[in-house]
Scaffold this motif. Structure first.
Motif, PDB file in Angstrom:
ATOM      1  N   ALA A  53       0.876  -1.180   0.120  1.00 18.46           N
ATOM      2  CA  ALA A  53      -0.023  -0.027   0.053  1.00 18.46           C
ATOM      3  C   ALA A  53       0.980   1.162   0.022  1.00 18.46           C
ATOM      4  O   ALA A  53       0.512   2.235  -0.702  1.00 18.46           O
ATOM      5  N   TRP A  54       2.007   1.169   0.996  1.00 20.13           N
ATOM      6  CA  TRP A  54       2.898   2.183   0.769  1.00 20.13           C
ATOM      7  C   TRP A  54       3.464   2.809  -0.551  1.00 20.13           C
ATOM      8  O   TRP A  54       3.346   3.799  -0.977  1.00 20.13           O
ATOM      9  N   GLN A  55       3.972   1.659  -1.268  1.00 25.04           N
ATOM     10  CA  GLN A  55       4.363   1.627  -2.610  1.00 25.04           C
ATOM     11  C   GLN A  55       3.394   2.188  -3.647  1.00 25.04           C
ATOM     12  O   GLN A  55       3.635   3.034  -4.560  1.00 25.04           O
ATOM     13  N   LEU A  56       2.135   1.776  -3.584  1.00 23.51           N
ATOM     14  CA  LEU A  56       1.134   2.377  -4.288  1.00 23.51           C
ATOM     15  C   LEU A  56       0.978   3.675  -3.899  1.00 23.51           C
ATOM     16  O   LEU A  56       0.809   4.552  -5.099  1.00 23.51           O
ATOM     17  N   ASN A  57       0.838   4.030  -2.742  1.00 26.61           N
ATOM     18  CA  ASN A  57       0.443   5.661  -2.324  1.00 26.61           C
ATOM     19  C   ASN A  57       1.554   6.306  -2.808  1.00 26.61           C
ATOM     20  O   ASN A  57       1.400   7.485  -3.177  1.00 26.61           O
ATOM     21  N   LYS A  58       2.944   5.942  -2.812  1.00 26.54           N
ATOM     22  CA  LYS A  58       3.890   6.859  -3.306  1.00 26.54           C
ATOM     23  C   LYS A  58       3.902   7.176  -4.813  1.00 26.54           C
ATOM     24  O   LYS A  58       3.910   8.186  -5.175  1.00 26.54           O
ATOM     25  N   GLN A  59       3.226   6.158  -5.844  1.00 25.92           N
ATOM     26  CA  GLN A  59       3.063   6.246  -7.052  1.00 25.92           C
ATOM     27  C   GLN A  59       1.719   7.520  -7.064  1.00 25.92           C
ATOM     28  O   GLN A  59       1.896   8.317  -8.214  1.00 25.92           O
ATOM     29  N   PHE A  60       0.834   7.419  -6.534  1.00 20.31           N
ATOM     30  CA  PHE A  60      -0.360   8.570  -6.361  1.00 20.31           C
ATOM     31  C   PHE A  60       0.022   9.681  -5.782  1.00 20.31           C
ATOM     32  O   PHE A  60      -0.505  10.587  -5.827  1.00 20.31           O
ATOM     33  N   GLY A  61       0.968   9.726  -4.831  1.00 24.57           N
ATOM     34  CA  GLY A  61       1.367  10.998  -4.343  1.00 24.57           C
ATOM     35  C   GLY A  61       0.497  11.211  -3.214  1.00 24.57           C
ATOM     36  O   GLY A  61       0.609  12.442  -2.292  1.00 24.57           O
TER      37      GLY A  61
END
Length: 182
Positions: A53-61
């Protein structure tokens, strides 16, 4: 509930607490399947899910995905505020670990079903059933149950008959229909 009532000024539906044994097994099973398939096998948190989730959130900002287990969701709903942040996620994980150490899985699941949000000012599955279907959880049909379980990932924006506008919720509903439908 208090946060939603006093800061958002939502009208709360009267809560209707119901013991886990009175919630149909089919509703419990479908909820666990889509919310936390490993519920009975972990100790409150799944570090790999949080990392993903953290990695996905980094992509979305921004924090969109949480990787929360049912225990973490219960901890958040009962003890924390609904605003997303990494600090809240940290507290959620700590509380979840404590809940797992003190409470049994069935008690956590019971609390989840009684405090989860199912709409603006609608907390708990029995309250949701009474609000949307004018009957208790023990009397709803399979499609109604699937619609309620579908809502759990976005209960504020959508209702049991409006979620089709959201692709993720539509996919979730279709999965549950294929798996649990009559």
């Amino acid at each position: 509930m208090l946060y939603r009532k006093y800061l958002y000024h939502w009208n709360l539906q009267p809560p209707r607490y119901i013991p886990l044994v009175k919630i149909p097994k089919s509703v419990q099973t479908m909820t666990i399947k889509v919310e936390d398939g490993d519920f009975y096998n972990h100790h409150g948190i799944i570090p790999a899910a949080i990392k993903n989730a953290w990695q996905l959130n980094k992509q979305f900002g921004e924090p969109i995905y949480g990787g929360s287990t049912i225990t973490m969701q219960t901890a958040r709903t009962i003890f924390l505020v609904p605003e997303k942040s990494y600090f809240r996620k940290y507290l959620e994980a700590i509380i979840a670990l404590e809940m797992e150490a003190i409470l049994g899985k069935n008690r956590i699941l019971e609390l989840y079903f009684n405090y989860a949000e199912w709409g603006k000012g609608i907390f708990g599955i029995e309250t949701a059933c009474r609000f949307y279907y004018k009957t208790g959880v023990r009397s709803i049909n399979t499609d109604q149950a699937i619609r309620l379980v579908t809502l759990l990932s976005s209960p504020i924006r959508y209702g049991p008959y409006s979620f089709q506008r959201n692709g993720i919720l539509r996919s979730r509903y279709n999965y549950l229909i294929k798996r649990f439908g009559d």
